[in-house]
Scaffold this motif. Structure first.
Motif, PDB file in Angstrom:
ATOM      1  N   LYS A   1      -8.990   9.351   2.576  1.00 39.06           N
ATOM      2  CA  LYS A   1      -7.824   9.146   3.440  1.00 39.06           C
ATOM      3  C   LYS A   1      -8.140   9.347   4.920  1.00 39.06           C
ATOM      4  CE  LYS A   1      -4.746  10.433  -0.331  1.00 39.06           C
ATOM      5  NZ  LYS A   1      -3.715  11.375  -0.831  1.00 39.06           N
TER       6      LYS A   1
ATOM      7  N   HIS B   1      -7.379  -2.092   6.078  1.00 35.11           N
ATOM      8  CA  HIS B   1      -7.217  -0.711   5.593  1.00 35.11           C
ATOM      9  C   HIS B   1      -6.754   0.254   6.680  1.00 35.11           C
ATOM     10  CE1 HIS B   1      -8.934  -1.729   1.707  1.00 35.11           C
ATOM     11  NE2 HIS B   1      -9.859  -2.411   2.355  1.00 35.11           N
ATOM     12  N   ASN B   2      -6.430  -0.289   7.861  1.00 34.42           N
ATOM     13  CA  ASN B   2      -5.882   0.541   8.930  1.00 34.42           C
ATOM     14  C   ASN B   2      -6.785   1.722   9.265  1.00 34.42           C
ATOM     15  OD1 ASN B   2      -3.203  -0.897   9.141  1.00 34.42           O
ATOM     16  ND2 ASN B   2      -3.229  -0.296   6.984  1.00 34.42           N
TER      17      ASN B   2
ATOM     18  N   ASN C   1     -15.783   2.828   2.477  1.00 31.53           N
ATOM     19  CA  ASN C   1     -14.930   2.971   1.294  1.00 31.53           C
ATOM     20  C   ASN C   1     -14.831   4.427   0.851  1.00 31.53           C
ATOM     21  OD1 ASN C   1     -13.841   0.383   0.619  1.00 31.53           O
ATOM     22  ND2 ASN C   1     -15.894  -0.293   0.055  1.00 31.53           N
TER      23      ASN C   1
ATOM     24  N   GLN D   1       0.859  -1.172   0.000  1.00 29.69           N
ATOM     25  CA  GLN D   1       0.000   0.000   0.000  1.00 29.69           C
ATOM     26  C   GLN D   1       0.900   1.229   0.000  1.00 29.69           C
ATOM     27  OE1 GLN D   1      -2.990   0.072   2.986  1.00 29.69           O
ATOM     28  NE2 GLN D   1      -3.533  -2.051   2.748  1.00 29.69           N
TER      29      GLN D   1
ATOM     30  N   LEU E   1     -12.365   5.959   3.163  1.00 26.86           N
ATOM     31  CA  LEU E   1     -11.005   5.565   2.800  1.00 26.86           C
ATOM     32  C   LEU E   1     -10.515   6.353   1.588  1.00 26.86           C
ATOM     33  CD1 LEU E   1     -11.298   1.705   3.292  1.00 26.86           C
ATOM     34  CD2 LEU E   1      -9.785   3.246   4.566  1.00 26.86           C
TER      35      LEU E   1
END
Length: 309
Positions: free
Chosen positions: A110, A151-152, A104, A50, A107
Motif C-alpha cells: 500500500k 495504480h496511483n 508491485n 478499486q 503496491l
C-alpha cells in the motif's frame, strides 16, 4: 446561492466518506458526488473498481471538490517504498522488468510512492553512460507512467539522461496523470566529471504537502545541498544512492546528523551488487527527525522497505 453550494459540498463530503474509507485520495475534479456516483461537469461516471480509501483535500466554491490519489498512512502521512535493487549492467529492459516486480511489491504494501537507487535502470556504470544514455521520453519508460496512472503511485527511477549540454545522472519521476519530472544530480564526485554534467535545479516533490527534497548520492553528503533544500521548505530528504561499504558508513554518520539538525526525516535507497569498481552494500534506511534509525534493509539482497513520512 452560496449557502446552497456549501450545503451541497457538505452533503457530498458525508456521502463520500460513508462509501469509502480513509487512506486513498482520488485525483479527479467533481462538481458533486451523490448517492455513490460521481458527476463530472454533468457527466455521470462510476469510481474506478478499486478499494478506494479517501477524503476531501479542499473545497473550491462554485467548482467542486478536488480529490487526490496519494495513499496515506495514519495522520495523513505518505507511505514511501525504498526499492533496493540489484541491476544488470547496461541491460535496461531487464532492469525495467525487475523494477516492475518491485513496484508491485510496493503496491502490495500500500505504498503511494516508490523510489529506486542511483542509475537503477543501467546499474552505476559511468563508462557506459555515453553508449546507453537516452532522453526522458524514451518509449521504454512509458510502462512506468502507465503503472503510475493505473495504480496511483509515484515512481522514481535512476537513468543517465542525454541533454543538449551532455549527460546527467538523473531520476525520472512518474506521477499519476502528471507530466514526467526529471531531477539531475547537481553535485558530482570528481570521478564522475569525465562522464557527466551537473544539473542546476533542486526538485521538491509534493511542494504543497509533503515537500520531499530529492538528492542523488554524493551531493547528499554535502552540507550545502541539504541547506538549500531546507531553505526551499523541504519537510523530508530522500537520497537515491549507489554506495560501497565505505560510502554507507559515511551516510550512516551523516544522515542522522542532518535529520536532527534540520528536524526532518531522511530516507536512503541503495543498491546491492558489483558496479563500476566497487561492491554496493544496500542497507537502505530511514531516519526520523530525531536522527533515530527507524528501519533498514540488509546489505546483501533486494527488497522493499515501506516507511511513512
Amino acid at each position: 446561492m452560496l449557502f446552497a453550494v456549501l450545503m451541497l459540498m457538505i452533503d457530498a463530503k458525508i456521502l463520500y466518506f460513508s462509501r469509502i474509507g480513509r487512506d486513498y485520495f482520488w485525483q479527479k475534479k467533481f462538481d458533486f458526488v451523490f448517492g455513490g456516483r460521481s458527476f463530472i461537469f454533468g457527466e455521470e461516471t462510476s469510481p474506478p473498481s478499486q478499494q478506494w480509501r479517501g477524503g476531501i483535500d479542499k473545497f473550491v466554491f462554485g467548482i467542486g471538490i478536488y480529490f487526490f490519489n496519494t495513499p496515506l498512512g495514519a495522520g495523513g502521512m505518505l507511505r514511501i517504498a525504498l526499492a533496493q535493487t540489484k541491476s544488470i549492467k547496461g541491460d535496461i529492459q531487464a532492469n525495467i522488468e525487475n523494477h516492475l516486480r518491485l513496484i508491485n511489491e510496493a503496491l502490495a504494501q500500500k505504498a503511494g510512492a516508490v523510489f529506486f537507487p542511483e542509475l537503477s535502470l543501467t546499474g552505476y556504470e559511468p563508462e557506459l553512460a555515453e553508449s546507453i544514455a537516452t532522453t526522458p521520453d524514451d518509449i521504454r519508460f512509458a510502462v512506468f507512467q502507465q503503472m503510475s496512472d493505473a495504480h496511483n503511485i509515484t515512481i522514481g527511477v535512476g537513468m543517465p539522461i542525454r541533454m543538449a549540454e551532455g549527460i546527467t545522472i538523473s531520476m525520472l519521476v512518474f506521477q499519476p496523470n502528471e507530466p514526467l519530472l526529471t531531477y539531475a544530480k547537481q553535485q558530482l564526485h570528481a570521478d564522475e566529471l569525465p562522464y557527466f554534467i551537473e544539473g542546476n535545479e533542486q526538485v521538491i516533490l509534493w511542494p504543497d504537502t509533503h515537500k520531499i527534497a530529492l538528492a542523488i548520492c554524493y551531493e547528499s553528503l554535502q552540507s550545502n545541498h541539504i541547506q538549500n533544500a531546507h531553505a526551499m521548505g523541504a519537510k523530508a530528504y530522500l537520497a537515491s544512492v549507489a554506495k560501497s561499504q565505505k560510502g554507507v558508513a559515511k551516510a550512516y554518520a551523516h544522515y542522522p546528523s542532518i535529520a536532527q539538525q534540520y528536524q526532518i526525516p531522511v530516507l536512503m535507497v541503495n543498491c546491492v551488487g558489483y558496479y563500476d569498481n566497487f561492491e554496493s552494500v544496500g542497507s537502505s534506511g530511514f531516519w526520523n527527525e530525531k536522527g533515530e534509525l527507524v528501519a533498514d534493509l540488509d546489505n546483501r539482497g533486494e527488497g522493499v522497505l515501506v516507511v511513512e513520512v
